[in-house]
Design a protein around this motif. Structure first.
Motif, mmCIF file in Angstrom:
data_model
loop_
_atom_site.group_PDB
_atom_site.id
_atom_site.type_symbol
_atom_site.label_atom_id
_atom_site.label_comp_id
_atom_site.label_asym_id
_atom_site.label_seq_id
_atom_site.Cartn_x
_atom_site.Cartn_y
_atom_site.Cartn_z
ATOM 1 N N UNK A 34 49.257 -61.026 41.825
ATOM 2 C CA UNK A 34 47.920 -60.883 42.424
ATOM 3 C C UNK A 34 47.482 -59.423 42.490
ATOM 4 N N UNK A 35 48.424 -58.533 42.758
ATOM 5 C CA UNK A 35 48.080 -57.108 42.803
ATOM 6 C C UNK A 35 47.601 -56.627 41.436
ATOM 7 N N UNK A 36 48.218 -57.096 40.369
ATOM 8 C CA UNK A 36 47.791 -56.733 39.015
ATOM 9 C C UNK A 36 46.406 -57.294 38.720
ATOM 10 N N UNK A 37 46.144 -58.495 39.210
ATOM 11 C CA UNK A 37 44.807 -59.069 39.038
ATOM 12 C C UNK A 37 43.764 -58.219 39.770
ATOM 13 N N UNK A 38 44.084 -57.798 40.977
ATOM 14 C CA UNK A 38 43.157 -56.950 41.737
ATOM 15 C C UNK A 38 42.927 -55.629 41.010
ATOM 16 N N UNK A 39 43.991 -55.044 40.487
ATOM 17 C CA UNK A 39 43.877 -53.794 39.738
ATOM 18 C C UNK A 39 42.960 -53.976 38.528
ATOM 19 N N UNK A 40 43.119 -55.083 37.837
ATOM 20 C CA UNK A 40 42.267 -55.367 36.680
ATOM 21 C C UNK A 40 40.805 -55.519 37.116
ATOM 22 N N UNK A 41 40.583 -56.200 38.219
ATOM 23 C CA UNK A 41 39.222 -56.370 38.734
ATOM 24 C C UNK A 41 38.592 -55.020 39.065
ATOM 25 N N UNK A 42 39.338 -54.157 39.716
ATOM 26 C CA UNK A 42 38.840 -52.823 40.061
ATOM 27 C C UNK A 42 38.454 -52.067 38.796
ATOM 28 N N UNK A 43 39.340 -52.068 37.825
ATOM 29 C CA UNK A 43 39.095 -51.322 36.592
ATOM 30 C C UNK A 43 37.911 -51.882 35.818
ATOM 31 N N UNK A 44 37.817 -53.206 35.723
ATOM 32 C CA UNK A 44 36.689 -53.815 35.025
ATOM 33 C C UNK A 44 35.378 -53.449 35.723
ATOM 34 N N UNK A 45 35.362 -53.520 37.035
ATOM 35 C CA UNK A 45 34.157 -53.209 37.795
ATOM 36 C C UNK A 45 33.728 -51.765 37.568
ATOM 37 N N UNK A 46 34.682 -50.849 37.595
ATOM 38 C CA UNK A 46 34.346 -49.443 37.381
ATOM 39 C C UNK A 46 33.817 -49.203 35.971
ATOM 40 N N UNK A 47 34.502 -49.738 34.989
ATOM 41 C CA UNK A 47 34.094 -49.517 33.599
ATOM 42 C C UNK A 47 32.719 -50.127 33.333
ATOM 43 N N UNK A 48 32.525 -51.373 33.737
ATOM 44 C CA UNK A 48 31.249 -52.034 33.451
ATOM 45 C C UNK A 48 30.102 -51.382 34.216
#
Length: 120
Positions: A34-48
């Motif tokens: 779940x922590x990796x999923x959250x990290x991915x969400x953070x990164x996607x949000x920042x990039x997009x």
């Protein structure tokens, strides 16, 4: 793509400042589940958010709201602030390196609700 890479670093730096973090340290922890999923969400949000802002589809105020959401999601990632920021930087770099603009948009569209529902 080069301007997106430059501005993505600006987004990560802005997030670091909002967290009160010093310069990012090497991410020396393994982030899984779940922590990796959250990290991915953070990164996607920042990039997009950076991409959409560059293209004129997202205002600076909306980018700020995305940063706030990213900070909240980052609470689901273990480690120190420096470790988290380094992990976000590494994940964001991989996203930019491995996806076209169209792929990025499609992935964000397919994951945004999951990210919001699970990490905000």
């Amino acid at each position: 793509m080069e301007s997106m890479r430059f501005n993505r670093f600006a987004a990560v730096a802005a997030l670091a400042l909002s967290l009160g973090a010093a310069a990012p340290a090497k991410a020396d922890l393994v982030i899984e589940g779940r922590a990796a999923q959250a990290l991915h969400c953070v990164s996607m949000l920042l990039v997009i958010s950076v991409v959409l802002n560059e293209e004129g589809y997202l205002s600076p105020r909306d980018v700020e709201a995305a940063m706030t959401a990213a900070v909240l999601m980052l609470e689901h990632v273990p480690g120190t602030q420096n470790q988290k920021m380094r992990a976000v930087e590494q994940r964001s770099e991989k996203i930019v390196r491995t996806r076209s603009l169209l792929q990025l948009a499609k992935e964000f569209d397919s994951t945004a609700r999951f990210c919001e529902r699970n990490f905000l």
